[in-house]
Write a protein that holds these residues in place. Structure first.
Motif, short mmCIF file in Angstrom:
data_model
loop_
_atom_site.label_atom_id
_atom_site.label_comp_id
_atom_site.label_asym_id
_atom_site.label_seq_id
_atom_site.Cartn_x
_atom_site.Cartn_y
_atom_site.Cartn_z
N TRP A 107 87.81 35.91 7.78
CA TRP A 107 88.22 34.54 8.08
C TRP A 107 87.30 33.55 7.37
CZ3 TRP A 107 92.20 32.93 11.56
CH2 TRP A 107 92.24 31.55 11.81
N ARG A 108 85.99 33.76 7.46
CA ARG A 108 85.05 32.85 6.82
C ARG A 108 85.20 32.86 5.31
NH1 ARG A 108 78.91 31.25 8.30
NH2 ARG A 108 79.89 31.22 10.35
N GLU A 109 85.35 34.04 4.74
CA GLU A 109 85.49 34.16 3.28
C GLU A 109 86.75 33.44 2.79
OE1 GLU A 109 85.52 38.35 2.58
OE2 GLU A 109 83.34 38.56 2.75
N VAL A 110 87.86 33.64 3.49
CA VAL A 110 89.13 33.04 3.05
C VAL A 110 89.09 31.53 3.19
CG1 VAL A 110 91.59 32.87 3.56
CG2 VAL A 110 90.48 35.12 3.52
N VAL A 111 88.56 31.04 4.31
CA VAL A 111 88.49 29.59 4.52
C VAL A 111 87.57 28.95 3.49
CG1 VAL A 111 87.76 27.77 6.12
CG2 VAL A 111 89.05 29.73 6.97
N THR A 112 86.45 29.60 3.19
CA THR A 112 85.51 29.08 2.20
C THR A 112 86.17 28.98 0.82
OG1 THR A 112 83.60 30.00 3.39
CG2 THR A 112 83.29 29.47 1.07
N ALA A 113 86.88 30.02 0.44
CA ALA A 113 87.52 30.03 -0.88
C ALA A 113 88.64 28.98 -0.96
CB ALA A 113 88.08 31.42 -1.17
N LEU A 114 89.44 28.87 0.10
CA LEU A 114 90.52 27.88 0.12
C LEU A 114 89.96 26.47 0.04
CD1 LEU A 114 93.55 27.19 0.52
CD2 LEU A 114 93.07 27.15 2.99
N HIS A 115 88.88 26.22 0.76
CA HIS A 115 88.24 24.91 0.75
C HIS A 115 87.77 24.54 -0.65
CE1 HIS A 115 84.53 22.38 1.18
NE2 HIS A 115 85.38 21.65 1.86
N ALA A 116 87.10 25.47 -1.31
CA ALA A 116 86.58 25.20 -2.65
C ALA A 116 87.70 24.98 -3.66
CB ALA A 116 85.69 26.36 -3.09
N ARG A 117 88.80 25.69 -3.46
CA ARG A 117 89.89 25.67 -4.42
C ARG A 117 90.81 24.46 -4.25
NH1 ARG A 117 91.61 30.33 -3.11
NH2 ARG A 117 93.51 29.78 -1.95
N GLU A 118 91.09 24.06 -3.01
CA GLU A 118 92.12 23.05 -2.76
C GLU A 118 91.65 21.84 -1.96
OE1 GLU A 118 95.73 24.71 -1.18
OE2 GLU A 118 95.55 26.55 -2.36
N TYR A 119 90.55 21.95 -1.21
CA TYR A 119 90.17 20.86 -0.32
C TYR A 119 88.67 20.50 -0.42
CZ TYR A 119 94.66 21.96 1.86
OH TYR A 119 96.00 22.19 2.10
N PRO A 120 88.12 20.38 -1.61
CA PRO A 120 86.69 20.10 -1.71
C PRO A 120 86.30 18.72 -1.16
CG PRO A 120 87.75 19.87 -3.85
CD PRO A 120 88.76 20.48 -2.93
N ASP A 121 87.28 17.83 -1.00
CA ASP A 121 87.01 16.49 -0.48
C ASP A 121 86.83 16.46 1.03
OD1 ASP A 121 89.87 17.21 -0.74
OD2 ASP A 121 90.17 15.37 0.43
N VAL A 122 87.23 17.55 1.72
CA VAL A 122 87.12 17.63 3.18
C VAL A 122 85.81 18.32 3.54
CG1 VAL A 122 88.19 18.46 5.30
CG2 VAL A 122 89.63 17.76 3.37
N GLU A 123 85.09 17.75 4.50
CA GLU A 123 83.85 18.38 4.97
C GLU A 123 84.21 19.63 5.77
OE1 GLU A 123 79.87 17.44 7.71
OE2 GLU A 123 81.48 15.95 7.51
N LEU A 124 83.61 20.77 5.40
CA LEU A 124 83.84 22.03 6.09
C LEU A 124 82.56 22.51 6.73
CD1 LEU A 124 85.46 24.60 6.83
CD2 LEU A 124 84.83 25.51 4.56
N ILE A 125 82.62 22.84 8.01
CA ILE A 125 81.48 23.37 8.75
C ILE A 125 81.90 24.67 9.41
CG2 ILE A 125 79.85 22.96 10.63
CD1 ILE A 125 80.34 19.94 10.21
N HIS A 126 81.21 25.75 9.08
CA HIS A 126 81.47 27.03 9.75
C HIS A 126 80.65 27.08 11.04
CE1 HIS A 126 83.72 28.75 6.40
NE2 HIS A 126 82.77 28.31 5.57
N ILE A 127 81.27 27.60 12.09
CA ILE A 127 80.59 27.68 13.38
C ILE A 127 81.03 28.95 14.09
CG2 ILE A 127 82.36 26.30 14.56
CD1 ILE A 127 80.09 25.09 16.28
N LEU A 128 80.08 29.66 14.69
CA LEU A 128 80.45 30.84 15.47
C LEU A 128 81.16 30.39 16.74
CD1 LEU A 128 77.23 33.01 15.05
CD2 LEU A 128 79.39 33.17 13.79
N ALA A 129 82.16 31.15 17.16
CA ALA A 129 83.02 30.72 18.25
C ALA A 129 82.26 30.53 19.56
CB ALA A 129 84.15 31.74 18.45
#
Length: 350
Positions: A197-219
């Protein structure tokens, strides 16, 4: 004409959806409203929690709004006949993969929360829960008897790249229209699906949504932060299981589960599924005291997301706010209004 299908379900479901029908008939008479049995009542009358006919009617509608399903009466029936199984089949059949669960604190209810006013005042979180994958649908699952006589229960957590990407896109797109921040919650420290999940979200963010702030957090940390500092969150995206738990926790910040709507959306052209996030509440069913606002606000979401009637959605939201500002309260909010009287208060503001 646009079509709304009501699935009242069980417990307090018929009571709260009856108020939705009243609101719809006054606010949006151009919408045709149909109604079908669903959940436990469908088990009793049709022998299945979700009939094929009801599912086809759902897919042929522009939006589906359900009340709640389940109750002690059906706790002992085989799992395929459980009301909740019908709900999972409905979600899967409608292909609604993204569950939008807003946690919004109305100004008039800031003191109704169990947290301090200064913690929850102005709260506005959108939780995006993946809805058709994960541990609720993964195989293998079941309970087996071991050679030594013990029993072993198995549930399987499964996610694919495409499942994670499509729900994450919904979250990022929503954030662009809000405060431009996404928290992605998982357990990548101990779960392989969490790591993916973290890997996919990170890659999608870099590829399509670099303008959005992304913060990973453990549930588990997200669960703590929701009660410690909930206003740090804008959009929170997570899997099916964690989304189920975290959205209920966030709901309590607003003062009552009776205040929180939800929307489930999927592929373009498919109808949305809308429902209050509270359960069937069998302890108060039939007493006429259930809070209908979560169901009414679910219809407000349907007006926006499925019918495109944004002006009417705004009028309904304003009517709910006016009712609360005027002191309208059901027992869950510390008041004495009945379900129908709360409906009256909203109708008066339309």
């Amino acid at each position: 004409m646009p079509k709304l299908l009501l699935l009242p379900g069980d417990g307090i479901g018929p009571e709260v959806t009856a108020q939705v029908r009243r609101v719809a008939e006054k606010l949006a008479p151009q919408i045709t409203v149909d109604e079908r049995p669903f959940g436990g009542i469908s088990v009793d009358t049709l022998g299945t929690p979700l009939s094929d006919e009801t599912l086809e009617a759902a897919k042929a509608s522009d939006a589906v709004l359900m009340g709640a399903v389940g109750g002690p009466k059906w706790d002992g029936v085989p799992r395929p006949m459980r009301p909740e199984t019908g709900l999972l089949r409905l979600r899967s059949g409608m292909q609604v993969f993204a569950n939008l669960r807003p946690a919004l604190c109305f100004p008039a209810l800031a003191d109704a929360s169990t947290l301090k006013r200064e913690v929850v005042e102005g709260l506005d979180i959108m939780i995006v829960r993946e809805l058709t994958g994960g541990v609720y649908f993964g195989q293998p699952r079941g309970i087996e008897v071991l050679p030594d006589g013990q029993k072993r229960g198995v549930d399987t957590q499964v996610y694919t790249t495409s499942e994670i990407e499509r729900v994450s896109r919904v979250a990022f797109d929503l954030a662009r229209k809000r405060r431009n921040k996404v928290h992605s919650a998982e357990k990548s420290n101990v779960m392989e699906t969490g790591l993916l999940w973290r890997e996919v979200v990170t890659a999608l963010h870099a590829r399509e949504y670099p303008d959005v702030e992304l913060i990973h957090i453990l549930a588990d940390n997200a669960a703590m932060q929701i009660v410690k500092n909930p206003r740090q969150f804008d959009v929170l995206v997570t899997d099916n299981l964690f989304g189920d738990v975290l959205s209920d926790e966030a709901a309590q910040l607003t003062g009552s589960l009776g205040m929180l709507p939800s929307a489930a959306i999927g592929a373009p052209g498919m109808p949305g599924l809308y429902e209050p996030i509270h359960g069937s509440a069998p302890d108060i069913a039939g007493k006429g005291v259930a809070n209908p606002l979560a169901a009414i606000l679910s219809f407000e979401m349907a007006l926006r997301w499925s019918f495109g009637l944004h002006d009417l959605a705004g009028r309904l939201s304003a009517a709910v706010t006016a009712a609360l500002d005027g002191g309208a309260r059901t027992p869950d909010l510390g008041g004495k209004l009945t379900t129908a009287q709360m409906g009256d208060a909203v109708l008066a503001g339309i």
